[in-house]
Design an enzyme around this catalytic site. Structure first.
Site, mmCIF file in Angstrom:
data_model
loop_
_atom_site.group_PDB
_atom_site.id
_atom_site.type_symbol
_atom_site.label_atom_id
_atom_site.label_comp_id
_atom_site.label_asym_id
_atom_site.label_seq_id
_atom_site.Cartn_x
_atom_site.Cartn_y
_atom_site.Cartn_z
ATOM 1 N N CYS A 2 0.670 -0.985 0.223
ATOM 2 C CA CYS A 2 0.183 0.086 0.043
ATOM 3 C C CYS A 2 0.990 0.954 -0.084
ATOM 4 C CB CYS A 2 -0.821 -0.098 0.638
ATOM 5 S SG CYS A 2 -1.958 -1.385 1.580
ATOM 6 N N ARG A 27 1.152 2.413 -5.805
ATOM 7 C CA ARG A 27 1.861 0.947 -4.774
ATOM 8 C C ARG A 27 0.508 0.204 -4.568
ATOM 9 N NH1 ARG A 27 6.755 2.273 -2.250
ATOM 10 N NH2 ARG A 27 6.068 0.965 -0.650
ATOM 11 N N TRP A 74 -3.727 -2.112 -1.361
ATOM 12 C CA TRP A 74 -4.184 -3.051 -2.212
ATOM 13 C C TRP A 74 -3.931 -4.091 -1.159
ATOM 14 C CZ3 TRP A 74 -1.141 -7.806 -2.664
ATOM 15 C CH2 TRP A 74 -1.510 -8.325 -3.058
ATOM 16 N N ASN A 98 0.539 -0.137 5.719
ATOM 17 C CA ASN A 98 0.650 -1.345 5.209
ATOM 18 C C ASN A 98 1.986 -2.279 5.631
ATOM 19 O OD1 ASN A 98 1.834 -2.150 2.944
ATOM 20 N ND2 ASN A 98 3.983 -0.775 2.177
ATOM 21 N N GLY A 99 1.653 -3.798 5.353
ATOM 22 C CA GLY A 99 2.681 -4.624 5.918
ATOM 23 C C GLY A 99 1.112 -5.910 5.944
ATOM 24 N N GLU A 477 10.220 -12.939 -20.251
ATOM 25 C CA GLU A 477 9.898 -11.151 -20.287
ATOM 26 C C GLU A 477 8.336 -11.085 -20.999
ATOM 27 O OE1 GLU A 477 10.065 -9.678 -17.604
ATOM 28 O OE2 GLU A 477 9.199 -7.694 -18.367
ATOM 29 N N LYS A 481 5.539 -9.160 -19.114
ATOM 30 C CA LYS A 481 4.290 -7.769 -19.646
ATOM 31 C C LYS A 481 3.040 -7.958 -20.843
ATOM 32 C CE LYS A 481 7.009 -4.948 -18.138
ATOM 33 N NZ LYS A 481 7.418 -6.323 -17.347
ATOM 34 N N GLU A 484 0.338 -9.323 -17.681
ATOM 35 C CA GLU A 484 0.112 -7.817 -16.478
ATOM 36 C C GLU A 484 -0.295 -6.687 -16.926
ATOM 37 O OE1 GLU A 484 3.466 -6.464 -13.788
ATOM 38 O OE2 GLU A 484 5.074 -6.552 -16.350
ATOM 39 N N HIS A 500 6.244 -30.912 -28.493
ATOM 40 C CA HIS A 500 6.285 -32.237 -27.551
ATOM 41 C C HIS A 500 4.695 -31.601 -26.779
ATOM 42 C CE1 HIS A 500 10.231 -33.739 -28.933
ATOM 43 N NE2 HIS A 500 10.383 -32.119 -28.543
ATOM 44 N N LYS A 599 3.023 -2.171 -7.409
ATOM 45 C CA LYS A 599 4.118 -1.523 -7.770
ATOM 46 C C LYS A 599 5.683 -2.411 -7.334
ATOM 47 C CE LYS A 599 7.756 -0.154 -10.544
ATOM 48 N NZ LYS A 599 7.821 -0.550 -12.010
HETATM 49 C C1 AGP Z 1 6.824 -6.074 -13.774
HETATM 50 O O1 AGP Z 1 6.548 -5.873 -14.620
HETATM 51 C C2 AGP Z 1 6.232 -6.694 -12.458
HETATM 52 N N1 AGP Z 1 5.794 -5.218 -11.922
HETATM 53 C C3 AGP Z 1 6.858 -7.617 -11.251
HETATM 54 O O2 AGP Z 1 7.611 -8.617 -11.892
HETATM 55 C C4 AGP Z 1 8.245 -6.120 -10.623
HETATM 56 O O3 AGP Z 1 8.982 -6.713 -11.149
HETATM 57 C C5 AGP Z 1 9.021 -7.635 -8.769
HETATM 58 O O4 AGP Z 1 7.494 -7.971 -8.663
HETATM 59 C C6 AGP Z 1 9.714 -7.914 -8.601
HETATM 60 O O5 AGP Z 1 9.895 -5.865 -8.209
HETATM 61 P P1 AGP Z 1 10.727 -5.362 -7.812
HETATM 62 O O6 AGP Z 1 12.409 -5.621 -8.951
HETATM 63 O O7 AGP Z 1 11.005 -4.294 -7.182
HETATM 64 O O8 AGP Z 1 11.790 -6.183 -6.620
#
Ligand code: AGP
Length: 604
Positions: A2, A27, A74, A98-99, A477, A481, A484, A500, A599
């Site tokens: 959060c 966040r 979040w 937050n936590g 990757e 992308k 998400e 396979h 994030k």
């Molecule tokens: C990346 O597009 C994602 N938002 C997510 O996988 C991110 O890379 C992952 O949560 C790691 O975050 P960090 O690099 O802040 O540790």
């Protein structure tokens, strides 16, 4: 994950808090709320939805209170409802959190708090406990409460009968603070603070902060005053704003050339990698017999790219581990293992705990981190800061390419220190790395051509990314992308593995983005492409070929500049980021704030 913020000072707090929450919204954005303290009264406004909706809710309110706290959520414990939104109020106490409080259910039972609760959250239990312990001395109540808690927390607290003061304390979850002429401010990260001051401090764990309009007192749990280390911000407010782009993600894609220049250039002297300013001893590289890379998500994918170069050029074994798995697998780690941890935010809890486990097993840890002073940076033996500037979009782009660049710097340095790379080879490699920003700029010139791919993907239920070797790693990757931010189910597949089983999913018009930049397996990949094309796939070929318009191979060709195999990663990254971006944009989605995500994953 959060976003929290608190302000107390000489100015009206409401809009400072709301604007700060907008900066912190990346966040988490399931719900938002603000609590204001004035004349012995606390007013709380909170609701599901984004900060924009909260702003509407607050407009009718008086804007005279100069002390307040705000939160953008979040959801972890409890659904996305108004009642579960923060701030949480109980009797004299109002707080934001937050936590994750791991023992909140036990606390409800042990202190008979049930009748005080109206939400499903662990955070409200903290407010109820504080209110139970509060008999006029806030520090005493806070200490007693903290001693009872188990888990991660960043808490900002106000007491109805203590005007103008905000109390705060953290364990694991991030929080930074500063004071200036306007007053004192505390937040989850710099994006909400940088407009008030270029100096700040990281809130030390298990220290109680008292914020007033005149400044911030920091006290340890024994009551000793503490003067935390003051850090300076290395970017400005504009960096944390869109600068005319429709979304932060597109801005950050275009910031990649400068991000890489700012990360690489300070670490080149006389054409060779130099970590002197980072304080990373050569011995760290000389003594390591193997490397373990630990990270999550995109950061892990960047580590996988580094693995290719280290193993291919140096013949040093590299194991890439998913942090949340590594923590519980009793890993084989020892003094001869170098652990490299990657994290943009420097706060990802799984990565942090994996780092601690590696250290406990005797491994030296280098972390590659983008946020200065973050928890992972502070826990590492050595830190290689990337200088990408704030990355606001949830989907990581510039942080990924600077992490790849940092891995390449480490690979080159390790090769030199171990005597595996001649200086001439290292210089040659560094020349190409220094050129990486130009590769990205050249690839970005093709953005409109790449954008056309989005129309073929945006309505597809599934999409596949295939490749071999480094191209397969890049496909991982790419799939993340696309998933998400566009919600198209995407899967990365080793091109040679398709037949396979998974090729059963390839039917008419299923989009397959095929990466074919690795010359040693180019022919094999083209054969795999023909296999999917023969089954009706819509194939986008990404390669360095001049022109490919053979309908038996692809429907669309995206041409990359001519590059050495390792450096195709920088060109591929941009192509794949843009495919995801334009697909999400074409679907009219909030590219920067995709559903269910945030994030920085500071919960397990
Ligand atoms: C990346 O597009 C994602 N938002 C997510 O996988 C991110 O890379 C992952 O949560 C790691 O975050 P960090 O690099 O802040 O540790």
């Amino acid at each position: 994950m959060c976003g929290i913020i608190g302000f107390t000072g000489k100015k009206a707090a409401r809009d400072i808090i709301l604007n700060g929450l907008e900066r912190l919204e990346y966040r988490g954005y399931d719900s938002a709320g603000v609590a204001l303290l004035e004349d012995g009264k606390i007013s709380v406004k909170k609701r599901t939805g984004k900060v924009a909706e909260l702003k509407g809710l607050c407009q009718s309110e008086e804007n005279t209170a100069t002390c307040g706290i705000g939160h953008t959520r979040w959801a972890t414990h409890g659904g996305v409802t108004d009642a579960n939104a923060h701030p949480h109020r109980c009797g004299q106490v109002v707080l934001i959190h937050n936590g994750i409080i791991e023992n909140y259910r036990e606390l409800v039972r042990e202190y008979s708090l049930q009748d005080k609760l109206v939400s499903e959250t662990d955070s409200e239990v903290v407010a109820a406990l504080l209110d139970t312990f509060y008999e006029g001395d806030p520090i005493k109540a806070i200490k007693k409460t903290i001693k009872a808690l188990s888990g991660a927390f960043a808490l900002c607290i106000m007491f109805q009968d203590i005007p103008g003061k905000i109390f705060a304390i953290r364990n694991v979850s991030p929080m930074i603070a500063t004071s200036c002429a306007d007053g004192s401010i505390i937040a989850s990260d710099l994006t909400a603070v940088v407009e008030f001051s270029k100096e700040y401090f990281v809130v030390p764990e298990y220290h109680i902060l008292t914020l007033t309009e005149d400044g911030i007192d920091v006290m340890d749990m024994k009551g000793n005053e503490v003067k935390p280390e003051i850090l300076s911000v290395n970017w400005d407010v504009a960096s944390a704003q869109k600068g005319g782009y429709p979304f932060f993600m597109l801005k950050e894609i275009y910031e990649q050339p400068d991000a890489i220049r700012n990360t690489v250039s300070p670490r080149v002297s006389n054409g060779l990698p130099d970590f002197t300013t980072d304080g990373i001893d050569d011995e760290v590289f000389k003594n390591c017999k193997r490397v373990v890379v630990v990270a999550c998500g995109t950061a892990m994918h960047a580590g996988m790219v580094g693995k290719h170069v280290i193993e291919d050029k140096l013949r040093v074994p590299v194991q890439v581990e998913i942090a949340s798995e590594f923590r519980y697998k009793n890993p084989i780690i020892d003094e001869e293992t170098l652990t490299i941890v990657l994290s943009q935010s420097g706060e990802t809890i799984d990565t942090l705990e994996a780092l601690k486990l590696a250290k406990a097993n005797g491994s030296k840890v280098i972390s590659i981190v983008n946020v200065k002073g973050s928890t992972i940076a502070r826990e590492s033996d050595y830190v290689l800061y990337t200088h990408a500037g704030p990355e606001i979009a949830v989907a990581s782009t510039k942080a990924y390419t600077v992490q790849v660049a940092a891995m390449y710097l480490i690979a080159c340095k390790m090769g030199l220190v171990k005597g595996i790379l001649e200086e001439s080879e290292a210089r040659q490699f560094m020349t190409k790395l220094i050129n990486a920003p130009n590769i990205i700029e050249e690839t970005l010139e093709n953005a409109n051509n790449i954008k056309r791919v989005a129309n073929h993907i945006k309505m597809a239920p599934d999409a596949f990314f295939i490749g071999r070797g480094l191209d397969y790693t890049m496909s991982l990757e790419a799939a993340l992308k696309l998933k998400e931010i566009s919600y198209v189910h995407a899967e990365a597949y080793a091109a040679g593995e398709l037949k396979h089983g998974t090729i059963a999913l390839i039917t008419e018009n299923v989009p397959v983005i095929a990466l074919a930049t690795q010359e040693d397996v180019y022919g094999k990949v083209i054969s795999n492409i023909r296999e999917v094309k023969a089954r009706g796939a819509y194939v986008v070929l990404v390669s360095m070929d001049d022109e490919v318009n053979d309908p038996a191979i692809c429907d669309k060709h995206i041409k990359l500049p001519k590059l050495d195999k390792e450096f195709t990663a920088f060109a591929n990254a941009v192509v794949l980021q843009l495919i995801a971006y334009y697909t999400s944009e074409a679907k009219g989605l909030d590219v920067d704030k995709p559903r269910n995500l945030a994030k920085s994953v500071t919960v397990e």
